[in-house]
Design an enzyme around this catalytic site. Structure first.
Site, PDB file in Angstrom:
ATOM      1  N   SER A   1       1.278  -9.737  -0.791  1.00  0.00           N
ATOM      2  CA  SER A   1       0.941  -8.315  -0.683  1.00  0.00           C
ATOM      3  C   SER A   1       1.304  -7.666   0.644  1.00  0.00           C
ATOM      4  O   SER A   1       1.380  -6.436   0.716  1.00  0.00           O
ATOM      5  CB  SER A   1      -0.545  -8.104  -0.973  1.00  0.00           C
ATOM      6  OG  SER A   1      -1.347  -8.835  -0.062  1.00  0.00           O
TER       7      SER A   1
ATOM      8  N   LYS B   1       0.801  -1.221   0.000  1.00  0.00           N
ATOM      9  CA  LYS B   1       0.000   0.000   0.000  1.00  0.00           C
ATOM     10  C   LYS B   1       0.840   1.281   0.000  1.00  0.00           C
ATOM     11  O   LYS B   1       0.356   2.334  -0.435  1.00  0.00           O
ATOM     12  CB  LYS B   1      -0.922   0.008   1.220  1.00  0.00           C
ATOM     13  CG  LYS B   1      -2.052  -1.008   1.168  1.00  0.00           C
ATOM     14  CD  LYS B   1      -3.145  -0.588   0.215  1.00  0.00           C
ATOM     15  CE  LYS B   1      -4.390  -1.455   0.363  1.00  0.00           C
ATOM     16  NZ  LYS B   1      -5.476  -1.019  -0.527  1.00  0.00           N
TER      17      LYS B   1
END
Length: 322
Positions: free
Chosen positions: A307, A56
């Site tokens: 991720s 992110k």
């Protein structure tokens, strides 16, 4: 705005230049054990080694770094279950501005603490009864802040797409790329970059069984809403795909497969025991799909996006103990 208007490979390349030297260029891991278990050559893009412990930061920094001086003086706001919260908080600190983050009440304590440690103010809400988009927009409007959403923003999507650029620069062409899907920004960015570089690459999204809004939406040909799922993969608990992200993903994603919480646990355990890395449940979803045989037919060279790795020791023990 259509998917074609949202993003191009040039936007992703510009984001790559913008985040260079600020975001980490994360390693690509390989494992003979994983290759043998799967029966293919596997390349794991380890975003658990990214700043804030997750992918992110790429999108958050790409967005915040393009704000004007006046916008930076206003401060920024975001809503997030954890990783985007930390990313915006850190990006805001680097840019010299303030951040206010709307987070679910049941966000893991480790993610709440990390977000506060980056200097952000936290406002909480109930994810099962509250509309975080409406609440986030209201918070930003009331305080005069610039909202940086977790995926419904072209600059955020472009930043996430730099993952696929880096991966393919290192590995060369791949036959398939597995990407976890929550709101869809990671997949939208990665599919934009990957399809531009390797047009015949097979883009495979991965969702938890109880949070399959994108799979259902692709089948319906339009965005559909589902009840908020209950899964250990808290970062993938979207109830509706993003408008911008879905406009990209409906064109570029070839399929979406589902994984169970037990399969996610097994992938986390294998990563810990054999790869010697810690990954959070959401970060393990794509690896779980590969290990569970969800790809049929099986490609020869496969990329997998890990991720994130934001899971506390106590939470890791709780999850793997089950």
């Amino acid at each position: 705005m259509s998917g074609e208007d949202v993003l191009t490979i040039d936007d992703v390349r510009a984001a790559q230049r913008r985040i260079h030297g600020v975001a980490h260029r994360t390693p690509v891991l390989t494992s003979t054990t994983v290759n043998n278990l799967v029966g293919a050559e596997v390349f794991l893009k380890a975003e658990n080694f990214q700043r804030v412990g997750a992918f992110k930061f790429r999108g958050a920094y790409n967005a915040v770094s393009q704000l004007s001086p006046d916008q930076l003086r206003q401060g920024v706001a975001a809503y997030s279950s954890g990783n985007h919260a930390q990313a915006v908080a850190l990006a805001a600190r680097i840019a010299g501005t303030t951040a206010v983050i709307l987070m679910p009440e049941d966000t893991p304590d480790s993610k709440l603490a990390a977000t506060r440690n980056y200097g952000a103010e936290i406002v909480t809400y109930d994810r099962y009864t509250g509309d975080r988009v409406a609440l986030g927009n209201k918070l930003a409007a009331e305080r005069g802040l610039v909202l940086i959403p977790p995926y419904e923003h072209p600059h955020v999507i472009a930043g996430q797409g730099t993952i696929a650029l880096e991966l393919l620069e290192e590995t060369g062409p791949l036959d398939a790329l597995l990407v976890p899907i929550g709101g869809g920004g990671l997949m939208a960015g990665c599919s934009t970059a990957a399809k531009a570089l390797v047009p015949d690459i097979r883009m495979v999204g991965v969702e938890p069984e109880d949070a399959d809004d994108t799979k259902r939406s692709l089948a319906a040909g339009a965005r559909v809403s589902i009840p908020v799922g209950r899964t250990i993969a808290d970062g993938l608990m979207a109830d509706t795909p993003g408008r911008l992200t879905f406009s990209v993903n409906r064109r570029l994603v070839d399929e979406v497969v589902l994984v169970s919480d037990d399969e996610i646990r097994a992938a986390m355990a294998l990563a810990f025991e054999r790869l010697k890395v810690v990954i959070e449940p959401s970060g393990a979803a794509a690896l779980a799909a590969l290990l569970s045989g969800r790809l049929d037919p099986l490609p020869a060279r496969i990329g997998v996006v890990i991720s994130g790795g934001n899971v506390s020791l106590s939470r890791l023990h709780e999850i793997l103990g089950q």
